[in-house]
Write an enzyme that holds these catalytic residues in place. Structure first.
Site, PDB file in Angstrom:
ATOM      1  N   ASN A   9       0.092  -1.390   0.027  1.00  0.00           N
ATOM      2  CA  ASN A   9       0.048  -0.430   0.302  1.00  0.00           C
ATOM      3  C   ASN A   9       0.896   0.949  -0.548  1.00  0.00           C
ATOM      4  OD1 ASN A   9      -1.867   1.681   0.385  1.00  0.00           O
ATOM      5  ND2 ASN A   9      -2.431   1.279   2.368  1.00  0.00           N
ATOM      6  N   LYS A  11       0.439   4.332  -0.025  1.00  0.00           N
ATOM      7  CA  LYS A  11      -0.265   5.569  -0.139  1.00  0.00           C
ATOM      8  C   LYS A  11      -0.111   6.377  -0.577  1.00  0.00           C
ATOM      9  CE  LYS A  11       0.060   2.899   4.337  1.00  0.00           C
ATOM     10  NZ  LYS A  11       0.034   3.617   5.826  1.00  0.00           N
ATOM     11  N   HIS A  94      -9.405   1.053   4.933  1.00  0.00           N
ATOM     12  CA  HIS A  94      -7.734   1.296   5.580  1.00  0.00           C
ATOM     13  C   HIS A  94      -8.751   2.259   6.837  1.00  0.00           C
ATOM     14  CE1 HIS A  94      -3.473   2.383   6.060  1.00  0.00           C
ATOM     15  NE2 HIS A  94      -3.345   1.667   5.530  1.00  0.00           N
ATOM     16  N   GLU A  96      -6.903   4.833   7.469  1.00  0.00           N
ATOM     17  CA  GLU A  96      -6.716   6.255   7.245  1.00  0.00           C
ATOM     18  C   GLU A  96      -7.861   6.569   7.047  1.00  0.00           C
ATOM     19  OE1 GLU A  96      -2.487   5.925   5.903  1.00  0.00           O
ATOM     20  OE2 GLU A  96      -1.919   5.127   6.982  1.00  0.00           O
ATOM     21  N   GLU A 166      -5.224  -4.629  10.313  1.00  0.00           N
ATOM     22  CA  GLU A 166      -3.930  -3.855  11.103  1.00  0.00           C
ATOM     23  C   GLU A 166      -4.293  -2.627  11.723  1.00  0.00           C
ATOM     24  OE1 GLU A 166      -2.183  -2.541   6.882  1.00  0.00           O
ATOM     25  OE2 GLU A 166      -4.154  -1.659   7.406  1.00  0.00           O
ATOM     26  N   GLY A 172       2.640   2.312  10.547  1.00  0.00           N
ATOM     27  CA  GLY A 172       4.139   3.448  10.434  1.00  0.00           C
ATOM     28  C   GLY A 172       4.720   3.787  11.693  1.00  0.00           C
ATOM     29  N   SER A 212       3.932  -1.803  10.340  1.00  0.00           N
ATOM     30  CA  SER A 212       5.498  -2.226  10.046  1.00  0.00           C
ATOM     31  C   SER A 212       5.581  -3.516   9.760  1.00  0.00           C
ATOM     32  CB  SER A 212       5.643  -1.812  11.812  1.00  0.00           C
ATOM     33  OG  SER A 212       5.092  -0.670  11.930  1.00  0.00           O
ATOM     34  N   GLY A 234       5.552   1.202   4.924  1.00  0.00           N
ATOM     35  CA  GLY A 234       6.592   1.959   3.977  1.00  0.00           C
ATOM     36  C   GLY A 234       7.771   0.669   3.263  1.00  0.00           C
TER      37      GLY A 234
END
Ligand code: 13P
Length: 255
Positions: A9, A11, A94, A96, A166, A172, A212, A234
């Site tokens: 992902n 992002k 998600h 976010e 998640e 993150g 992570s 990431g």
């Protein structure tokens, strides 16, 4: 055995050139899609370019979509357009999106139904905040999210759905859930599906862990009984790291 999925992902990262460079770097190196699904979920404006250049074994996904077919929803992306672009996956709900764009459990359910109408595989995200985990309410909270997300789906749809667990506190932050914590939460999600659906359905639903994930922890996560892959932020931005992750999934299949 459920086929593992490693989904990046990205992002809101990567320009068009950077996205294409990544694709060229990994296209010929990702495992055969018969054994491992390697997916990259990118920003909407580059999806067409990526699909055109995706190698045989790489698949492209979107990061969100709207639940309505068309209409006055400025800035949104429709499932119909994603299907038209030959995108295969779409991340739904998600954390976010839930936090910054007020996505609700009900909206997530509508989007999952809409994704199936347009032949997209939804990657439905669930997960608890640190506060909920510290109160010991993780399983109850996540179960409710899963029940709401699955409302009205058929056995076949649930078999094809991908769920990503998640925990918000692990996204993150560099803090990963331990493999056991992740596996327990995922087992509990699977038991919710067992309660709701016919025998055998929950054995087919792929449930990923996200938060992570990186080359240093992927093997321990994939070694768990119920973790079928990872949704990776990431670490998926770097082609070499992404390849290490998909190769770990291939190594698990080869065992
Ligand atoms: P990180 O891997 O950067 O923690 O992000 C996880 C995530 O949100 C994937 O959807």
């Amino acid at each position: 055995m459920r086929k593992p999925i490693i989904a990046g992902n990205w992002k809101m990262h990567k320009t068009r050139d950077e996205a294409l460079q990544f694709i060229y770097n990994v296209n010929l190196k990702v495992p055969n899609k018969e054994y491992v699904e390697s997916v990259v979920c990118a920003q909407a404006p580059v999806l067409r370019d990526l699909v055109k250049r995706q190698g045989e074994n790489l698949r492209i996904g979107a990061q969100t979509m709207h639940e309505q077919t068309e209409g006055a929803f400025t800035g949104e992306v429709s499932a119909a357009l994603l299907e038209d672009l030959n995108v295969d996956y779409v991340i739904i709900g998600h954390s976010e999106r839930r936090e910054y764009y007020n996505e609700t459990d009900e909206g997530v359910n509508k989007k999952i139904h809409q994704a199936f109408r347009y032949d997209l595989v939804p990657i439905a995200c669930v997960g608890e905040s640190l506060e909920i985990r510290e109160k010991g309410e993780t399983d109850a909270f996540v179960s409710n999210q899963v029940k709401a997300a699955l409302k009205g789906l058929t056995d076949d749809q649930v078999k094809n759905l991908v769920i990503a667990y998640e925990p918000i506190w692990a996204i993150g932050t560099g803090k990963t859930a331990t493999p056991e914590e992740a596996n327990n939460a995922i087992k509990s999600i699977r038991s919710v599906i067992t309660e709701m659906y016919d025998a055998g359905v929950s054995d087919e639903t792929r449930i990923l862990y996200g938060g992570s994930v990186k080359p240093a922890n992927i093997d321990d996560l994939l070694a768990q009984s119920d973790i079928d892959g990872a949704l990776v932020g990431g670490a998926s931005l770097n082609a070499q790291d992404f390849l290490t992750l998909v190769n770990s999934a291939q190594a698990k299949v080869d065992q």
